[in-house]
Motif scaffolding. Structure first.
Motif, PDB file in Angstrom:
ATOM      1  N   GLU A 271      30.742  48.796  42.401  1.00  0.00           N
ATOM      2  CA  GLU A 271      30.030  48.714  41.121  1.00  0.00           C
ATOM      3  C   GLU A 271      30.997  48.448  39.971  1.00  0.00           C
ATOM      4  OE1 GLU A 271      28.035  52.419  40.813  1.00  0.00           O
ATOM      5  OE2 GLU A 271      26.568  51.970  42.409  1.00  0.00           O
ATOM      6  N   ALA A 272      32.131  49.134  39.986  1.00  0.00           N
ATOM      7  CA  ALA A 272      33.108  48.980  38.904  1.00  0.00           C
ATOM      8  C   ALA A 272      33.630  47.547  38.833  1.00  0.00           C
ATOM      9  CB  ALA A 272      34.266  49.958  39.111  1.00  0.00           C
ATOM     10  N   LEU A 273      33.943  46.965  39.979  1.00  0.00           N
ATOM     11  CA  LEU A 273      34.466  45.596  40.002  1.00  0.00           C
ATOM     12  C   LEU A 273      33.396  44.588  39.577  1.00  0.00           C
ATOM     13  CD1 LEU A 273      36.497  45.852  43.320  1.00  0.00           C
ATOM     14  CD2 LEU A 273      37.464  45.537  41.030  1.00  0.00           C
ATOM     15  N   LYS A 274      32.178  44.801  40.028  1.00  0.00           N
ATOM     16  CA  LYS A 274      31.093  43.891  39.639  1.00  0.00           C
ATOM     17  C   LYS A 274      30.805  43.978  38.144  1.00  0.00           C
ATOM     18  CE  LYS A 274      28.829  43.833  44.169  1.00  0.00           C
ATOM     19  NZ  LYS A 274      27.639  44.217  44.961  1.00  0.00           N
ATOM     20  N   GLU A 275      30.907  45.179  37.591  1.00  0.00           N
ATOM     21  CA  GLU A 275      30.609  45.351  36.164  1.00  0.00           C
ATOM     22  C   GLU A 275      31.592  44.608  35.264  1.00  0.00           C
ATOM     23  OE1 GLU A 275      30.376  49.546  35.483  1.00  0.00           O
ATOM     24  OE2 GLU A 275      28.466  49.749  36.561  1.00  0.00           O
ATOM     25  N   VAL A 276      32.833  44.401  35.712  1.00  0.00           N
ATOM     26  CA  VAL A 276      33.796  43.653  34.892  1.00  0.00           C
ATOM     27  C   VAL A 276      33.831  42.178  35.280  1.00  0.00           C
ATOM     28  CG1 VAL A 276      35.224  45.683  34.461  1.00  0.00           C
ATOM     29  CG2 VAL A 276      35.787  44.172  36.390  1.00  0.00           C
ATOM     30  N   GLY A 277      32.919  41.766  36.178  1.00  0.00           N
ATOM     31  CA  GLY A 277      32.844  40.364  36.556  1.00  0.00           C
ATOM     32  C   GLY A 277      33.965  39.896  37.460  1.00  0.00           C
ATOM     33  N   TYR A 278      34.522  40.802  38.252  1.00  0.00           N
ATOM     34  CA  TYR A 278      35.624  40.429  39.144  1.00  0.00           C
ATOM     35  C   TYR A 278      35.144  39.386  40.149  1.00  0.00           C
ATOM     36  CZ  TYR A 278      39.347  40.741  42.606  1.00  0.00           C
ATOM     37  OH  TYR A 278      40.359  40.441  43.470  1.00  0.00           O
ATOM     38  N   SER A 279      35.845  38.252  40.210  1.00  0.00           N
ATOM     39  CA  SER A 279      35.382  37.141  41.040  1.00  0.00           C
ATOM     40  C   SER A 279      36.410  36.676  42.070  1.00  0.00           C
ATOM     41  CB  SER A 279      35.000  35.951  40.149  1.00  0.00           C
ATOM     42  OG  SER A 279      36.121  35.514  39.387  1.00  0.00           O
ATOM     43  N   HIS A 280      37.534  37.389  42.176  1.00  0.00           N
ATOM     44  CA  HIS A 280      38.567  36.997  43.128  1.00  0.00           C
ATOM     45  C   HIS A 280      38.316  37.711  44.465  1.00  0.00           C
ATOM     46  CE1 HIS A 280      40.476  34.985  39.799  1.00  0.00           C
ATOM     47  NE2 HIS A 280      40.468  36.108  39.114  1.00  0.00           N
ATOM     48  N   TYR A 281      39.324  37.788  45.304  1.00  0.00           N
ATOM     49  CA  TYR A 281      39.116  38.270  46.669  1.00  0.00           C
ATOM     50  C   TYR A 281      39.505  39.737  46.839  1.00  0.00           C
ATOM     51  CZ  TYR A 281      38.009  33.565  48.182  1.00  0.00           C
ATOM     52  OH  TYR A 281      37.398  32.352  48.339  1.00  0.00           O
ATOM     53  N   ASN A 282      38.895  40.332  47.855  1.00  0.00           N
ATOM     54  CA  ASN A 282      39.111  41.733  48.200  1.00  0.00           C
ATOM     55  C   ASN A 282      39.587  41.782  49.637  1.00  0.00           C
ATOM     56  OD1 ASN A 282      37.553  43.121  45.738  1.00  0.00           O
ATOM     57  ND2 ASN A 282      36.346  41.380  46.482  1.00  0.00           N
ATOM     58  N   ALA A 283      40.877  42.075  49.814  1.00  0.00           N
ATOM     59  CA  ALA A 283      41.509  41.970  51.121  1.00  0.00           C
ATOM     60  C   ALA A 283      41.418  43.281  51.888  1.00  0.00           C
ATOM     61  CB  ALA A 283      42.977  41.562  50.970  1.00  0.00           C
ATOM     62  N   VAL A 284      40.788  43.237  53.060  1.00  0.00           N
ATOM     63  CA  VAL A 284      40.858  44.378  53.970  1.00  0.00           C
ATOM     64  C   VAL A 284      42.326  44.529  54.375  1.00  0.00           C
ATOM     65  CG1 VAL A 284      40.220  45.246  56.254  1.00  0.00           C
ATOM     66  CG2 VAL A 284      38.498  44.126  54.800  1.00  0.00           C
ATOM     67  N   GLU A 285      42.921  45.644  53.975  1.00  0.00           N
ATOM     68  CA  GLU A 285      44.336  45.880  54.227  1.00  0.00           C
ATOM     69  C   GLU A 285      44.465  47.108  55.124  1.00  0.00           C
ATOM     70  OE1 GLU A 285      48.295  45.515  51.621  1.00  0.00           O
ATOM     71  OE2 GLU A 285      47.089  47.272  51.069  1.00  0.00           O
ATOM     72  N   TRP A 286      44.432  46.859  56.433  1.00  0.00           N
ATOM     73  CA  TRP A 286      44.484  47.966  57.385  1.00  0.00           C
ATOM     74  C   TRP A 286      45.929  48.232  57.773  1.00  0.00           C
ATOM     75  CZ3 TRP A 286      42.533  52.166  58.752  1.00  0.00           C
ATOM     76  CH2 TRP A 286      42.729  52.735  60.005  1.00  0.00           C
ATOM     77  N   GLU A 287      46.464  49.349  57.297  1.00  0.00           N
ATOM     78  CA  GLU A 287      47.860  49.704  57.537  1.00  0.00           C
ATOM     79  C   GLU A 287      48.049  50.841  58.534  1.00  0.00           C
ATOM     80  OE1 GLU A 287      50.574  49.442  53.981  1.00  0.00           O
ATOM     81  OE2 GLU A 287      48.656  49.686  52.937  1.00  0.00           O
ATOM     82  N   ALA A 288      46.965  51.495  58.930  1.00  0.00           N
ATOM     83  CA  ALA A 288      47.099  52.729  59.704  1.00  0.00           C
ATOM     84  C   ALA A 288      47.439  52.506  61.166  1.00  0.00           C
ATOM     85  CB  ALA A 288      45.825  53.563  59.598  1.00  0.00           C
ATOM     86  N   TRP A 289      47.668  51.261  61.575  1.00  0.00           N
ATOM     87  CA  TRP A 289      48.173  51.004  62.929  1.00  0.00           C
ATOM     88  C   TRP A 289      49.662  51.336  63.034  1.00  0.00           C
ATOM     89  CZ3 TRP A 289      51.927  47.116  63.088  1.00  0.00           C
ATOM     90  CH2 TRP A 289      52.010  46.306  61.941  1.00  0.00           C
TER      91      TRP A 289
END
Length: 315
Positions: free
Chosen positions: A258-276
């Motif tokens: 919700e927070a990102l949508k409210e500021v109009g964020y239009s770039h990418y959101n990277a799944v960053e799985w580090e726990a391996w």
């Protein structure tokens, strides 16, 4: 308001940080695969973009580099998939001038790779920290801050010639560990191609104790260029880098969406799985040790999870 939050997936090599005690000689199921192979796999799972951790590119030998660049660009076109970012954690802060020079040079090479391969931005945290490791024992905060500002300016000016942005990751342990520090950095660096990388886990373990999440995202506004999506728990040490499977940590994914949508964020959101990687109280990974290393499961299930909470294309 943004219509949807575009999801990308981050590609990791085996042993991304070398044989560090905090990470160990960890391996994941895609670690020995080519970047091109990983891109196709990511596209198969329905992601709109892919991101690459720079040591994966560094693994390419000189005689392999040009052909891999061609394959990456060809696959991007065929699969209609974007290349949002290269993550190049490097040294900007240290009393050792030669380490700093090498760190800045490494970051410039990552910018070169971004230009060659078609990535939009290069991300770094301002290593080697300040609070972790405790460089305040050997240098003043004023000295560390000066190093951050001047290194960021140098990197931004270098990237400008390629029309590439750089993104500084707000993260615990470094001198850029809260919203005020990030905004101050923007002001003093004074370069239009410098942005913030929002690490969702960090925001709930480090930013939220000082400021509500939506207020923090509003203050950054259009200066956010990359979002790293993960879940974390915050044990009582400086780094708090204990990564857990989605839904097991402190992150409120609906609130962040919700927070990102409210500021109009239009770039990418990277799944960053580090726990391996190796975890534990002071490790970088899952608190109980080695976490899920099957990246096919990670790619499929993390996307399914995030779509339930307002991320991605699923309504």
């Amino acid at each position: 308001m943004s219509s949807h939050l575009k999801l990308s997936f981050e590609i990791w090599p085996n042993m991304p940080w070398g044989r560090l005690e905090i990470a160990g000689p960890a391996s994941n199921s895609w670690g020995d695969k080519s970047i091109d192979w990983c891109i196709n796999r990511i596209a198969d799972y329905g992601y709109e973009g892919f991101d690459v951790v720079y040591p994966k590119i560094m693994e390419l030998r000189p005689h392999e580099y040009e052909e891999e660049v061609k394959r990456i660009r060809s696959t991007m076109t065929k699969r209609n998939i974007a290349f949002p970012s290269i993550a190049c954690h490097t040294t900007f802060v240290t009393p050792r001038h030669f380490d700093r020079d090498n760190g800045i040079a490494k970051f410039k090479k990552a910018i070169d790779a971004a230009a060659d391969m078609g990535a939009e931005t290069v991300v770094t945290l301002v290593g080697d920290g300040y609070y972790d490791p405790p460089l305040y024992n050997v240098m003043t905060r004023k000295e560390a801050w000066h190093q951050v500002v001047t290194a960021t300016r140098e990197a931004a000016d270098y990237a400008k010639q390629y029309d590439i942005d750089i993104s500084i990751e707000l993260i615990q342990g470094t001198i850029i560990n809260d919203i005020a520090s990030m905004l101050k950095l923007f002001e003093e660096v004074d370069r239009p191609n410098v942005y913030c990388c929002v690490d969702v886990g960090t925001f709930y373990t480090t930013v939220k104790p000082k400021m509500p999440i939506k207020e923090a995202i509003r203050k950054l506004g259009d200066r956010i260029k990359v979002v790293h999506v993960k879940d974390e728990v915050g044990f009582p040490n400086i780094m708090q880098s204990q990564h857990v499977w989605f839904g097991g940590g402190f992150v409120d994914f609906s609130e962040m969406a919700e927070a990102l949508k409210e500021v109009g964020y239009s770039h990418y959101n990277a799944v960053e799985w580090e726990a391996w990687q190796a975890g534990g109280l002071f490790g970088v990974g899952e608190p109980s040790g080695i976490g899920l290393s099957d990246f096919d499961r990670v790619a499929e299930e993390s996307k399914e999870f995030l779509e339930e909470f307002g991320w991605g294309l699923k309504k």
